[in-house]
Scaffold this motif. Structure first.
Motif, PDB file in Angstrom:
ATOM      1  N   GLU A 157      -7.015  15.192 -56.124  1.00  0.00           N
ATOM      2  CA  GLU A 157      -5.974  14.577 -55.291  1.00  0.00           C
ATOM      3  C   GLU A 157      -5.338  13.478 -56.124  1.00  0.00           C
ATOM      4  O   GLU A 157      -6.042  12.764 -56.835  1.00  0.00           O
ATOM      5  N   GLU A 186       0.907  -0.047 -56.537  1.00  0.00           N
ATOM      6  CA  GLU A 186       1.828  -0.719 -55.615  1.00  0.00           C
ATOM      7  C   GLU A 186       3.023  -1.307 -56.358  1.00  0.00           C
ATOM      8  O   GLU A 186       4.156  -1.258 -55.880  1.00  0.00           O
ATOM      9  N   LEU A 224      -1.886  10.448 -56.099  1.00  0.00           N
ATOM     10  CA  LEU A 224      -0.750   9.848 -55.416  1.00  0.00           C
ATOM     11  C   LEU A 224       0.492  10.083 -56.269  1.00  0.00           C
ATOM     12  O   LEU A 224       0.422  10.047 -57.490  1.00  0.00           O
ATOM     13  N   TYR A 262     -16.217   5.557 -57.138  1.00  0.00           N
ATOM     14  CA  TYR A 262     -16.709   6.902 -56.864  1.00  0.00           C
ATOM     15  C   TYR A 262     -17.165   7.061 -55.425  1.00  0.00           C
ATOM     16  O   TYR A 262     -17.634   6.126 -54.782  1.00  0.00           O
ATOM     17  N   THR A 263     -17.027   8.288 -54.939  1.00  0.00           N
ATOM     18  CA  THR A 263     -17.651   8.691 -53.680  1.00  0.00           C
ATOM     19  C   THR A 263     -18.338  10.018 -53.985  1.00  0.00           C
ATOM     20  O   THR A 263     -18.266  10.513 -55.109  1.00  0.00           O
ATOM     21  N   PHE A 269     -12.577  13.968 -56.775  1.00  0.00           N
ATOM     22  CA  PHE A 269     -11.614  13.066 -56.139  1.00  0.00           C
ATOM     23  C   PHE A 269     -11.873  11.634 -56.601  1.00  0.00           C
ATOM     24  O   PHE A 269     -13.011  11.257 -56.840  1.00  0.00           O
ATOM     25  N   MET A 270     -10.817  10.852 -56.677  1.00  0.00           N
ATOM     26  CA  MET A 270     -10.867   9.518 -57.249  1.00  0.00           C
ATOM     27  C   MET A 270     -10.686   8.468 -56.162  1.00  0.00           C
ATOM     28  O   MET A 270      -9.964   8.677 -55.194  1.00  0.00           O
ATOM     29  N   VAL A 271     -11.352   7.332 -56.341  1.00  0.00           N
ATOM     30  CA  VAL A 271     -11.076   6.164 -55.497  1.00  0.00           C
ATOM     31  C   VAL A 271     -10.250   5.185 -56.326  1.00  0.00           C
ATOM     32  O   VAL A 271     -10.623   4.864 -57.451  1.00  0.00           O
ATOM     33  N   LEU A 272      -9.139   4.735 -55.785  1.00  0.00           N
ATOM     34  CA  LEU A 272      -8.391   3.664 -56.439  1.00  0.00           C
ATOM     35  C   LEU A 272      -8.878   2.352 -55.867  1.00  0.00           C
ATOM     36  O   LEU A 272      -8.665   2.065 -54.687  1.00  0.00           O
ATOM     37  N   LYS A 273      -9.567   1.571 -56.690  1.00  0.00           N
ATOM     38  CA  LYS A 273     -10.041   0.261 -56.246  1.00  0.00           C
ATOM     39  C   LYS A 273      -8.878  -0.755 -56.303  1.00  0.00           C
ATOM     40  O   LYS A 273      -7.806  -0.439 -56.810  1.00  0.00           O
ATOM     41  N   PRO A 274      -9.101  -1.963 -55.773  1.00  0.00           N
ATOM     42  CA  PRO A 274      -7.966  -2.912 -55.683  1.00  0.00           C
ATOM     43  C   PRO A 274      -7.203  -3.091 -56.999  1.00  0.00           C
ATOM     44  O   PRO A 274      -5.968  -3.092 -56.998  1.00  0.00           O
ATOM     45  N   SER A 298       0.236  11.791 -51.057  1.00  0.00           N
ATOM     46  CA  SER A 298      -0.767  12.316 -51.971  1.00  0.00           C
ATOM     47  C   SER A 298      -0.719  13.832 -51.909  1.00  0.00           C
ATOM     48  O   SER A 298      -0.306  14.407 -50.899  1.00  0.00           O
ATOM     49  N   TYR A 357      -5.208   0.166 -57.515  1.00  0.00           N
ATOM     50  CA  TYR A 357      -4.179   0.411 -56.506  1.00  0.00           C
ATOM     51  C   TYR A 357      -3.039  -0.600 -56.609  1.00  0.00           C
ATOM     52  O   TYR A 357      -1.875  -0.271 -56.375  1.00  0.00           O
TER      53      TYR A 357
END
Lengths: 476, 476
Positions: free
Chosen positions: A157, A50, A159, A32-33, A38-43, A141, A46
Motif C-alpha cells: 500500500e 504532509e 500514499l 512495523y505492524t 505494508f508500511m507504517v508512516l511514523k510522525p 492510498s 508522515y
C-alpha cells in the motif's frame, strides 16, 4: 554515545541497501505492524509527506486542479473494460469477495489506480462541452500486491495523488499531460532539491492503456535511477471503452481525451537516496518538518533553557524550530539531529550566552559558524535558503558527474558495469533491442529526454539507424 | 430560470429526506459511480472536507497530536483479539481474500476503524515510560458494509480522522478523552456554527471495547439528533488483549491506557441539516470554500467584467472570492449561489459602477445592502464574521426551542410524537428501561450530559429512583 548511535548506520560504500534501511530506521520514518508488506508512516515520515502534499497541492491548484474523492473499491467489470489496463493491473490487485457476512455477487478490487473509476464517474457526469475540461485530483492510498517490498520504494500500500482529467480535444489533453510533468519537475527541483530528467517513456515502458507516458527520472547516490513521477496521455482510448462522450458546440457527440498523473511516497525514498550520507538523513529545508533544532549545552545551568526557549520563540518567526530539552547528552542530541536530517542545529550554552552568541551548524556541509544573537533570525533565514540552493547544486553536480555517454556496445557494457549512473546512448526505437540491452546489462530505458542530442547515427546495440537518444540506467 | 432551479428543491416541511437529497444534488456535493453504496465527493463537497481537515488538524496539533499512517488492511487474527470489538465490527466489514493471483492464507479486512492495528503497532513501538504518551492521529477512509446508505450520513466508505493515544496512567487517558471531546465541541461551535450537547454515552450505546464513550450531539432542522463526534476511553482493556506494556520508572512492566476519537464526513451532513433552507445549502463562512461570489450585472457592457475582476482582486485579501463570469443569466447565478450556500453575494452592474457602489446580499438572512466601493473590503470582512456569529446563534436558538423536558411517561410519549427535538428526562440507569423507551417511542438515549439537572427523583419510564438526566431523541 553519539558515535555509537551513528555506528548503527552502515556506510553507503559498504552496502547501499543496508545503509538505506538503517537511515529509514534511525530517522524514525517508518514502523512495523504484523500486516506483511505494508508500511507504517511514523510522525517523522508522515510529516514529510504532509509537506509534500501541502506544497504540491498548492501548485496543482494554481493550474486549476480541483480535488475530489472516489471509492476505494472497483468492481471487476469496470476494471476489465479497457483491455491493456486490466492486463497491466489484474495480476497485482487485492480482491474483496465478502461484504459483511455475505459473499459479493461481483468481486471488488482495492484500487491499484483509479482510471476506470474516473471514467465511470465522468461517463455519468459529463454531457456537454460546457462540462469540460474536468481537472480533478485525489489524494489517497492504493494497493498493489508486490512480492518484495522496501520502505517508500515498493510496498503493498502506498500514499499518492492521482490526477485524472478529461478534455474536449487531443491537443488540450497533451498540453495538460506536459504541464503536470513540468509541475512535478519544478517541484522536485525547487522543493525537494532533486534535479530530474524529463522525457517520454518507450512503448515498452509506458503505462497500461496510455498513448504516451512522460516521466521524471532522478539519479540516486548509488548511481541507480528512480522514476519519480509520471504523466500519461490516454487519447480517447479509455473514453471509447467507457463511452465518455460530450455534446460539442456543433451538437455532435464526441469522445473526451483524458490524462492521468501521479507521484507517491516514493518521493521520500528519493529524498533519502539523493541527499542522505553516512550520518543519516539530510532534508532540504523546504521539506523538513523541523528546520532548526536548538540544543542547549549544560542545560541545568541557570538561564540556559530559558535562553533556548527565547531563541525558539524568535526563530519561530522565520522557521519551523524546536528545542531539544530532553535529558540526553548534547553529543547524543547532535547525532540525533544528524540522523533525522534537520538542516540547521543551533547550540547555546553558558559561555555563548555570556558572549551574546551561539553556534550554528549546517547539516549539509557540517560547517559551524559563530553567530551574534542579534543577527540570529536573519542569519538562519538566509542560511536555510542557502542550504536549499546548495543541496540542489550538490545533487545536480552528482547527477551530472554520473551521467555518461556511450556510442559503441563495448563502451555501453563497460560503463554499465563500472560506472553506476545514467548512460545516454542512441537507440533504433525497436522494443527487441531495448529488451536485449536490459537482458544483457540490467539497464533499462529510463526515458527519451525532451532535450535530445545526436551522439551518433546508429543504435548503440544493433547498429541500425538511430531514432532517439535515450537515458539508460539500472533502476529501482 | 432561477425559480425553476430552486423549484427542484423539495420544501423541508413537505419532505425533509427528499429536501436533503435535493440539496446535496443541487449544491453539487456528491456524484455517482457504479460502485453501490459508495459516494463520490465532488469538488464542492471535498473542498468543505479540506477546510474541516485543515482547521481541525491545526487544533489537534496545538494539543500535541502527531499524524501517522497505518495499513488499510487488518488480518483477521488481529481483529479478533479484543472480544467486544470483534463482535461490534465483524458483521460489517469487507474481506480481502485474494492478493494478486493467490488466495491469502489469512484473510484481511478493510479497516472499519484501526484500534487493533494501533495496538499491534504500539505493542512493537512502546517499551519504556520514555516512549509515552503516544498521541497519534490518521486521516484516512474506512469501510463499513452498511445496508442502507445516504450521502454523508451513512455510506460504505467514508473519510474521517481517527486519533489513537497511549498513556502511562488511567488519569492521563481520561484527561485526553475529554480534551479531544472539547476540541470537537469547540470546533463544531466556532467553525461549523453548530452548537452541541457534550456528554457520556450509556453502557448500551458505548463503542465496542470501550470503558466509556463521550459524544457531541447536534440537533438537525427536523428535530432529529445527529451524533457528530465521539471520544473513547479504553482503559487498559485493549492493552491487555494485545500485550501493550511499558517499563515504568520503577522498572515494573505496566499496561498502557488508551483512547481513540474520531469525526467523519458526517459533519457535512450536519452542516446541511442544521443550516440549510428551502433555497439550498447555507455554509458558515469559516467552512465555505467560496465565501464571496461576485455576480456582474449586464456583464457585456463595457467595464463591468473589469470592475468585477478588480473587486475580486481587492476582496481576495479578506476572503475566498470568485467572479461568476459565465454566460448564465444573473437570476440563474443568484439561485446557484444560494443553492451552493455561498455566504455573501456581491452584485455589480453599470449603474452601481456609476454610483461607486455595489449590492451585497447575505445568504443566511437574504438581507441586501448597498455598499460604497470605498468600504467594500471592510464591510465584507465584518459581514463574514457577523454571518458566522449569527448562524451559530440561529442554530442555538433552534436547538434550545426544540429541547423539551418530560417528567412523566405520558409527557414523554406526547413530546416524542408531537414535538421533534431533544427531550431531557431522568433515567434509572437500567439498559432494560432504555430499550423499552426505544422500542415504544423510537427515541434513543443520546447522552448523559456533563451539565446535569435534577428534573425529578424518578425514572421517566419505570418510576424507580433516577440516577442520571439523559438527552433522548430520534436520531440519524
Amino acid at each position: 554515545m553519539a558515535d555509537k548511535k551513528v555506528e548503527a548506520i552502515t556506510s553507503m560504500e559498504e552496502d547501499f541497501a543496508q545503509w538505506y534501511t538503517d537511515v529509514v530506521v534511525k530517522a524514525d520514518l517508518t514502523g512495523y505492524t504484523s500486516v506483511k508488506g505494508f508500511m507504517v508512516l511514523k510522525p517523522a515520515g508522515y510529516a514529510i509527506w504532509e509537506l509534500i502534499q501541502k506544497q504540491l497541492d498548492a501548485r496543482f491548484k494554481e493550474t486549476g486542479v480541483e480535488n475530489v474523492y472516489l471509492p476505494m473499491l472497483i468492481p471487476e467489470g469496470l476494471l476489465q473494460k479497457e483491455k491493456d489496463h486490466v492486463e497491466g493491473f489484474a495480476p497485482e490487485v487485492a480482491w474483496v469477495t465478502h461484504g459483511g457476512l455475505n459473499e459479493l455477487q461481483e468481486k471488488l478490487c482495492v484500487r491499484p489506480t483509479s482510471e476506470t473509476l474516473f471514467c465511470d464517474f465522468y461517463q455519468k457526469d459529463i454531457t456537454s462541452y460546457r462540462d469540460l475540461p474536468k481537472v480533478y485530483n485525489q489524494w489517497c492510498s492504493v494497493v498493489r500486491w508486490e512480492k518484495e517490498t522496501r520502505p517508500f520504494l515498493r510496498s503493498r500500500e502506498f500514499l499518492w495523488q492521482e490526477g485524472h482529467t478529461a478534455h474536449a480535444t487531443a491537443e488540450e489533453a497533451e498540453e495538460r499531460t506536459i504541464q503536470m510533468l513540468n509541475v512535478y519537475a519544478d517541484f522536485c527541483e525547487q522543493v525537494l532539491a532533486i534535479p530530474v530528467v524529463k522525457g517520454q517513456k518507450t512503448e515498452k515502458e509506458k503505462f497500461a492503456g496510455a498513448v504516451s507516458t512522460y516521466t521524471i527520472e532522478a539519479l540516486m547516490h548509488d548511481g541507480k535511477a528512480l522514476q519519480s513521477g509520471t504523466s500519461h496521455n490516454f487519447g480517447d482510448g479509455f473514453a471509447r471503452a467507457f463511452g465518455v462522450q460530450y455534446a460539442d458546440k456543433d451538437n455532435q457527440l464526441k469522445y473526451v481525451h483524458q490524462t492521468s498523473w501521479g507521484v507517491t511516497t516514493r518521493l521520500i525514498g528519493a529524498i533519502i537516496m539523493v541527499h542522505g550520507d553516512d550520518n543519516g538523513l539530510k532534508l532540504p529545508p523546504m521539506i523538513a518538518p523541523t528546520q532548526v533544532m536548538i540544543v542547549p549545552i549544560q542545560q541545568k545551568k541557570e538561564g540556559v533553557l530559558e535562553k533556548a526557549e527565547e531563541l525558539r520563540e524568535r526563530l519561530s518567526k522565520v522557521s519551523r524550530v524546536k528545542v531539544d530539552a530532553t535529558d540526553k547528552s548534547p553529543g547524543f542530541k547532535f547525532a540525533e539531529c544528524e540522523m533525522r536530517g534537520i538542516p540547521v542545529r543551533v547550540e547555546i550554552g553558558p559561555r555563548d550566552i555570556e558572549n551574546n552568541q551561539c553556534v550554528v551548524v549546517r547539516r549539509d556541509t557540517g560547517e559551524k559558524i559563530s553567530v551574534s544573537l542579534d543577527e540570529l533570525e536573519v542569519t538562519v533565514e538566509e542560511l536555510l535558503k542557502t542550504i536549499q540552493k546548495d543541496m540542489l547544486e550538490a545533487a545536480r553536480a552528482h547527477r551530472d558527474s554520473h551521467t555518461y555517454t556511450a556510442t559503441t556496445w563495448e563502451e555501453f557494457v563497460e560503463t554499465v558495469n563500472n560506472k553506476p549512473g545514467f548512460i545516454k546512448a542512441m537507440w533504433c526505437g525497436e522494443t527487441e533491442c531495448e529488451e536485449n540491452i536490459k537482458a544483457e546489462t540490467g539497464a533499462s530505458t529510463r526515458c527519451m529526454p525532451f532535450e535530445q542530442e545526436n551522439l551518433s547515427d546508429v543504435c548503440v546495440c544493433c547498429g541500425k539507424p538511430a531514432k532517439k537518444m535515450v537515458y539508460f540506467g539500472r533502476a529501482y
